[in-house]
Scaffold this motif. Sequence first.
Motif, PDB file in Angstrom:
ATOM      1  N   GLU A 140      -1.266   2.923   1.278  1.00  0.00           N
ATOM      2  CA  GLU A 140      -2.614   3.310   0.849  1.00  0.00           C
ATOM      3  C   GLU A 140      -2.643   3.444  -0.661  1.00  0.00           C
ATOM      4  O   GLU A 140      -1.772   4.080  -1.264  1.00  0.00           O
ATOM      5  N   ARG A 191       2.951   5.559   1.403  1.00  0.00           N
ATOM      6  CA  ARG A 191       3.030   5.054   2.776  1.00  0.00           C
ATOM      7  C   ARG A 191       3.538   6.214   3.622  1.00  0.00           C
ATOM      8  O   ARG A 191       4.727   6.531   3.603  1.00  0.00           O
ATOM      9  N   GLY A 200       0.332   0.193   6.337  1.00  0.00           N
ATOM     10  CA  GLY A 200       0.333   1.641   6.203  1.00  0.00           C
ATOM     11  C   GLY A 200       0.323   2.105   4.773  1.00  0.00           C
ATOM     12  O   GLY A 200       0.187   3.310   4.500  1.00  0.00           O
ATOM     13  N   LEU A 221      -5.222  -6.231   4.248  1.00  0.00           N
ATOM     14  CA  LEU A 221      -5.833  -4.918   4.402  1.00  0.00           C
ATOM     15  C   LEU A 221      -5.845  -4.505   5.868  1.00  0.00           C
ATOM     16  O   LEU A 221      -5.545  -5.296   6.764  1.00  0.00           O
ATOM     17  N   GLU A 222      -6.202  -3.278   6.079  1.00  0.00           N
ATOM     18  CA  GLU A 222      -6.183  -2.704   7.432  1.00  0.00           C
ATOM     19  C   GLU A 222      -6.996  -3.518   8.419  1.00  0.00           C
ATOM     20  O   GLU A 222      -6.636  -3.647   9.599  1.00  0.00           O
ATOM     21  N   THR A 254     -10.558   3.464  -2.272  1.00  0.00           N
ATOM     22  CA  THR A 254      -9.345   3.591  -1.461  1.00  0.00           C
ATOM     23  C   THR A 254      -9.100   2.285  -0.737  1.00  0.00           C
ATOM     24  O   THR A 254     -10.026   1.714  -0.140  1.00  0.00           O
ATOM     25  N   GLN A 294      -5.142   4.633  -3.809  1.00  0.00           N
ATOM     26  CA  GLN A 294      -6.368   5.364  -4.127  1.00  0.00           C
ATOM     27  C   GLN A 294      -6.390   5.648  -5.617  1.00  0.00           C
ATOM     28  O   GLN A 294      -5.440   6.192  -6.171  1.00  0.00           O
ATOM     29  N   ARG A 330      -6.615   0.580   2.121  1.00  0.00           N
ATOM     30  CA  ARG A 330      -5.621   0.818   3.164  1.00  0.00           C
ATOM     31  C   ARG A 330      -5.128  -0.537   3.676  1.00  0.00           C
ATOM     32  O   ARG A 330      -5.921  -1.379   4.089  1.00  0.00           O
ATOM     33  N   PHE A 331      -3.835  -0.686   3.645  1.00  0.00           N
ATOM     34  CA  PHE A 331      -3.218  -1.933   4.088  1.00  0.00           C
ATOM     35  C   PHE A 331      -2.734  -1.786   5.524  1.00  0.00           C
ATOM     36  O   PHE A 331      -2.438  -0.683   5.998  1.00  0.00           O
ATOM     37  N   LYS A 332      -2.648  -2.912   6.186  1.00  0.00           N
ATOM     38  CA  LYS A 332      -2.199  -2.922   7.572  1.00  0.00           C
ATOM     39  C   LYS A 332      -0.789  -2.366   7.707  1.00  0.00           C
ATOM     40  O   LYS A 332      -0.406  -1.818   8.753  1.00  0.00           O
TER      41      LYS A 332
END
Length: 580
Positions: A407, A435, A405, A372-373, A399, A409, A401-403
Amino acid sequence: MSRPSTLERIPAHLRQYVVQQDYEAYDAVDQAVWRFILLQTYNQLKETAHPIYVSGLNQTGIFIDRIPRIEEMDECLSHYGWGAVCVDGFIPPRAFQEFQALGILTIAADVRTADHLAYTPAPDIIHESAGHAPIIPDPDYNRFLRRFGEIGRLAFSSREDLAVYNAIRNLSVVKEDISSTSEQIYAAEVRLEEAIASVSYTSEASLMSRLHWWTVEYGLIGTPQDYKIYGAGILSSVGESYFLHLPEVRKIKLTSACVDVNYDITKQQPQLFVVETFDQLNDILDEVSKDFACFVGGAKALRVAKESGETCTVELNSGLQITGILTGVVDEDQPAYLQFTGPCALARRNRHLPGHEKDHHAAGYGTPIGVLEDGSELSTWQPGDLQRLGYTGPGARITMRFKSGVEVQGNLEKVTTNEEGYLQLLTFTGCTVHRGEQRLFQPEWGDYDMAIGERVTSAFAGAADLSFWPETEFAQRKVPRGKHYSEADKKLVTMFDQYNLLKVGQDPEKVLKRFAEMADVVENEYPEHWLLPWYMLESLCHMDRGVRLSMRLRNFMKGIESRRFREVPVSMGLKFLGLS
């Protein structure tokens, strides 16, 4: 509890390759070809083969005087944890490896023709049984064969491999068909040359094929100066087992570098490799396969899987397995999203997750991978940890968000965990995956099942759960099929039948007279046929009669050999009779 029979051990998708041996379909020429080859090879190999060869023949249900019954071989091999089934010629390489991984010899029932007695590129019962079976009782070799199959079935092939395989299969069938013309043989040879020339890279399956060729098929054991034979291609070939000892056939110490050497299935081998011990074969197998996608994982494994274009399984560090055809990887150096096409399925420990068989993912499958982010790894989370993303219960909209980019939802409807209670799969409705500007999933496509995993730990050819493949039934056809003989060939078969009747308890003078008549027919109508003359010569030696006829037959056979030295093992046959 009794051990399951060989047929009971065969997965449903492999049953289609198993046929029935029709023993009564073997004619007198077939039996004569078998006996001649076994007599000659045994006479040589009792001194030059690995010591287990001699005892291994009888231990695995193989006898010199007759073609083996495959059900008898199956029973004998069961004592060593193996079995045997009958197949119809070539089977796909992947299927062959799967059978080997199960400890099952696949034996083609056909017998090579007398014209190709010294060597044939086509699979036949001489090679498949007398070649492969006798060494299996050795425990180290036995273990190597099983491990080879286990790794080989996971190795990725290429579309080019398939073209080469089909060309080899075609050439072998054409060459062994007695009705093939020289034009047909030439066309098949050209097809194989073109297929080989089109190969742009060496796949994992090709590396395994080369290792198999230089060990299981054409291996020597000992040292380059003092070696014994164990390879099936040599043990079953009158020509190879003789010519390999010539100094121009180089003997090279076996290392993993042998896979850099390609081979030609249609020709005798210019060099052979020598392993010190059977146990060392396992070390070399490990060396060759250490960089395979199934062992290294990561971005490299994904590249190999995608390039192959075949159904494969990608395994994530969470243990989740995705089966399908990998067609897309977002950011191949740092994989962010995997896209599979065709029917797909999700599994864990090689068993489908309930509700996630290929019917549920019939149109393909995609999922993000990575952290994840904030660097969190979802594979270490339990359901309660989802509160960190605002999850309050089924249907809650969250939601992710991954590192990378990516996403995700959507409305999280279902949380699936593994046996240890960690996240395994998240099911969303009304889900969007993107992305940046790249749309990866849209709500109108249906529910979205997101796999949990940060890294690819393995990728291998084939399905995680074998039930992914369609079930098949055992083929009801019998082999070998009846031969379409010309009138001339029928006459020759009839003479072999007559020979078999003559040699049993007949008056010697009547036998000599009939042999002379048969020799006339062969010399006038079959000037390139030497096998029946050899059998007549063998009988004359046992009878200690017919010196003039013996010399006539010997000279006739030597004349054929002078025209076809490497094609016909006449000198070997004469030496066996003490008439060289």
